[in-house]
Design a protein around this motif. Structure first.
Motif, PDB file in Angstrom:
ATOM      1  N   ARG A  37     -30.374 -19.406   7.076  1.00 26.10           N
ATOM      2  CA  ARG A  37     -30.972 -20.696   6.504  1.00 26.10           C
ATOM      3  C   ARG A  37     -30.122 -21.818   7.202  1.00 26.10           C
ATOM      4  O   ARG A  37     -28.980 -22.013   7.286  1.00 26.10           O
ATOM      5  CB  ARG A  37     -30.517 -20.586   4.833  1.00 26.10           C
ATOM      6  CG  ARG A  37     -31.033 -21.669   4.381  1.00 26.10           C
ATOM      7  CD  ARG A  37     -30.849 -21.553   2.812  1.00 26.10           C
ATOM      8  NE  ARG A  37     -29.611 -21.120   2.394  1.00 26.10           N
ATOM      9  CZ  ARG A  37     -28.538 -22.279   2.145  1.00 26.10           C
ATOM     10  NH1 ARG A  37     -29.001 -23.597   2.270  1.00 26.10           N
ATOM     11  NH2 ARG A  37     -27.255 -21.911   1.642  1.00 26.10           N
ATOM     12  N   CYS A  38     -31.062 -22.706   7.441  1.00 30.32           N
ATOM     13  CA  CYS A  38     -30.691 -24.000   7.900  1.00 30.32           C
ATOM     14  C   CYS A  38     -30.034 -24.868   6.668  1.00 30.32           C
ATOM     15  O   CYS A  38     -30.989 -25.109   5.673  1.00 30.32           O
ATOM     16  CB  CYS A  38     -31.817 -24.708   8.764  1.00 30.32           C
ATOM     17  SG  CYS A  38     -31.410 -26.536   9.330  1.00 30.32           S
ATOM     18  N   LEU A  39     -28.703 -25.263   6.806  1.00 30.08           N
ATOM     19  CA  LEU A  39     -28.207 -26.059   5.772  1.00 30.08           C
ATOM     20  C   LEU A  39     -28.745 -27.481   5.582  1.00 30.08           C
ATOM     21  O   LEU A  39     -28.582 -28.080   4.573  1.00 30.08           O
ATOM     22  CB  LEU A  39     -26.484 -26.019   6.060  1.00 30.08           C
ATOM     23  CG  LEU A  39     -26.143 -24.976   6.105  1.00 30.08           C
ATOM     24  CD1 LEU A  39     -24.362 -25.040   6.294  1.00 30.08           C
ATOM     25  CD2 LEU A  39     -26.256 -24.100   4.654  1.00 30.08           C
ATOM     26  N   GLY A  40     -29.579 -27.970   6.727  1.00 31.89           N
ATOM     27  CA  GLY A  40     -30.078 -29.327   6.551  1.00 31.89           C
ATOM     28  C   GLY A  40     -31.445 -29.164   5.883  1.00 31.89           C
ATOM     29  O   GLY A  40     -31.596 -30.247   5.279  1.00 31.89           O
ATOM     30  N   CYS A  41     -32.288 -28.363   5.971  1.00 31.96           N
ATOM     31  CA  CYS A  41     -33.777 -28.327   5.526  1.00 31.96           C
ATOM     32  C   CYS A  41     -34.009 -27.240   4.665  1.00 31.96           C
ATOM     33  O   CYS A  41     -35.149 -27.011   4.276  1.00 31.96           O
ATOM     34  CB  CYS A  41     -34.574 -28.580   6.836  1.00 31.96           C
ATOM     35  SG  CYS A  41     -34.632 -27.177   7.793  1.00 31.96           S
ATOM     36  N   ASN A  42     -33.160 -25.810   4.732  1.00 34.21           N
ATOM     37  CA  ASN A  42     -33.309 -24.896   3.990  1.00 34.21           C
ATOM     38  C   ASN A  42     -34.332 -23.839   4.628  1.00 34.21           C
ATOM     39  O   ASN A  42     -34.807 -22.806   4.202  1.00 34.21           O
ATOM     40  CB  ASN A  42     -33.719 -24.885   2.605  1.00 34.21           C
ATOM     41  CG  ASN A  42     -32.670 -25.446   1.498  1.00 34.21           C
ATOM     42  OD1 ASN A  42     -31.635 -24.990   1.908  1.00 34.21           O
ATOM     43  ND2 ASN A  42     -32.827 -26.434   0.810  1.00 34.21           N
ATOM     44  N   HIS A  58     -35.739 -26.465  17.891  1.00 41.94           N
ATOM     45  CA  HIS A  58     -36.469 -25.432  17.186  1.00 41.94           C
ATOM     46  C   HIS A  58     -37.179 -26.187  16.109  1.00 41.94           C
ATOM     47  O   HIS A  58     -38.466 -25.734  15.808  1.00 41.94           O
ATOM     48  CB  HIS A  58     -35.512 -24.508  16.656  1.00 41.94           C
ATOM     49  CG  HIS A  58     -36.145 -23.453  15.669  1.00 41.94           C
ATOM     50  ND1 HIS A  58     -35.957 -23.687  14.304  1.00 41.94           N
ATOM     51  CD2 HIS A  58     -36.869 -22.384  16.064  1.00 41.94           C
ATOM     52  CE1 HIS A  58     -36.743 -22.617  14.012  1.00 41.94           C
ATOM     53  NE2 HIS A  58     -37.024 -21.800  14.908  1.00 41.94           N
ATOM     54  N   HIS A  59     -36.641 -27.312  15.577  1.00 41.69           N
ATOM     55  CA  HIS A  59     -37.612 -28.008  14.532  1.00 41.69           C
ATOM     56  C   HIS A  59     -36.609 -29.203  14.345  1.00 41.69           C
ATOM     57  O   HIS A  59     -35.343 -29.531  14.708  1.00 41.69           O
ATOM     58  CB  HIS A  59     -37.537 -27.172  13.252  1.00 41.69           C
ATOM     59  CG  HIS A  59     -36.276 -27.053  12.345  1.00 41.69           C
ATOM     60  ND1 HIS A  59     -35.402 -25.885  12.697  1.00 41.69           N
ATOM     61  CD2 HIS A  59     -35.775 -27.595  11.471  1.00 41.69           C
ATOM     62  CE1 HIS A  59     -34.322 -25.796  11.973  1.00 41.69           C
ATOM     63  NE2 HIS A  59     -34.607 -26.859  11.108  1.00 41.69           N
ATOM     64  N   GLN A  60     -37.432 -30.304  13.627  1.00 40.86           N
ATOM     65  CA  GLN A  60     -36.731 -31.518  13.449  1.00 40.86           C
ATOM     66  C   GLN A  60     -36.317 -32.003  12.280  1.00 40.86           C
ATOM     67  O   GLN A  60     -36.909 -31.159  11.154  1.00 40.86           O
ATOM     68  CB  GLN A  60     -37.983 -32.724  13.860  1.00 40.86           C
ATOM     69  CG  GLN A  60     -38.577 -32.511  15.171  1.00 40.86           C
ATOM     70  CD  GLN A  60     -37.669 -32.613  16.564  1.00 40.86           C
ATOM     71  OE1 GLN A  60     -37.053 -33.653  16.245  1.00 40.86           O
ATOM     72  NE2 GLN A  60     -37.798 -31.844  17.340  1.00 40.86           N
ATOM     73  N   HIS A  61     -35.269 -32.718  12.078  1.00 41.76           N
ATOM     74  CA  HIS A  61     -34.519 -33.186  10.911  1.00 41.76           C
ATOM     75  C   HIS A  61     -34.547 -34.683  10.701  1.00 41.76           C
ATOM     76  O   HIS A  61     -34.654 -35.486  11.840  1.00 41.76           O
ATOM     77  CB  HIS A  61     -33.171 -32.821  11.063  1.00 41.76           C
ATOM     78  CG  HIS A  61     -32.917 -31.453  10.584  1.00 41.76           C
ATOM     79  ND1 HIS A  61     -31.714 -30.853  10.441  1.00 41.76           N
ATOM     80  CD2 HIS A  61     -33.747 -30.472  10.068  1.00 41.76           C
ATOM     81  CE1 HIS A  61     -31.499 -29.573  10.106  1.00 41.76           C
ATOM     82  NE2 HIS A  61     -32.790 -29.227   9.820  1.00 41.76           N
ATOM     83  N   SER A  62     -34.767 -35.023   9.558  1.00 42.92           N
ATOM     84  CA  SER A  62     -34.469 -36.419   9.394  1.00 42.92           C
ATOM     85  C   SER A  62     -32.979 -36.875   9.522  1.00 42.92           C
ATOM     86  O   SER A  62     -32.165 -35.981   9.595  1.00 42.92           O
ATOM     87  CB  SER A  62     -34.843 -36.836   7.869  1.00 42.92           C
ATOM     88  OG  SER A  62     -33.881 -36.362   6.927  1.00 42.92           O
TER      89      SER A  62
HETATM   90 ZN    ZN Z   1     -33.252 -27.587   9.520  1.00 38.48          ZN
END
Ligand code: ZN
Length: 81
Positions: A37-42, A58-62
């Motif tokens: 699990r990504c701790l930033g976005c779940n 892989h994916h974008q974060h705010s």
């Molecule tokens: Zn994430």
């Protein structure tokens, strides 16, 4: 958060192995196969040892979500033992 149903076969771990407590970054070596699990976005991914975690794109974060950080959520039994 991963889903499971009545009848799912899950075994609770004592969580003492370092792969349960270590946070991994993009491109790091995957220590054990499982659901991370990504701790930033779940967001969750399945990754297999000895592959590497996905790259930074892989994916974008705010900005508030910070960097991509992977933590083991469910370890998979890849040997059937
Ligand atoms: Zn994430």
């Amino acid at each position: 958060m991963s889903w499971w149903i009545d009848g799912s076969k899950l075994t609770k771990s004592d969580g003492k192995k370092e792969w349960w407590t270590t946070v991994y970054g993009p491109g790091d070596d995957v220590p054990v196969s499982g659901i991370y699990r990504c701790l930033g976005c779940n967001r969750e991914i399945t990754s297999n040892a000895p592959d590497r975690f996905p790259p930074q794109n892989h994916h974008q974060h705010s900005a508030a979500q910070g960097k991509i950080r992977w933590k083991l959520n469910v370890r998979t039994n890849t040997t059937g033992e």
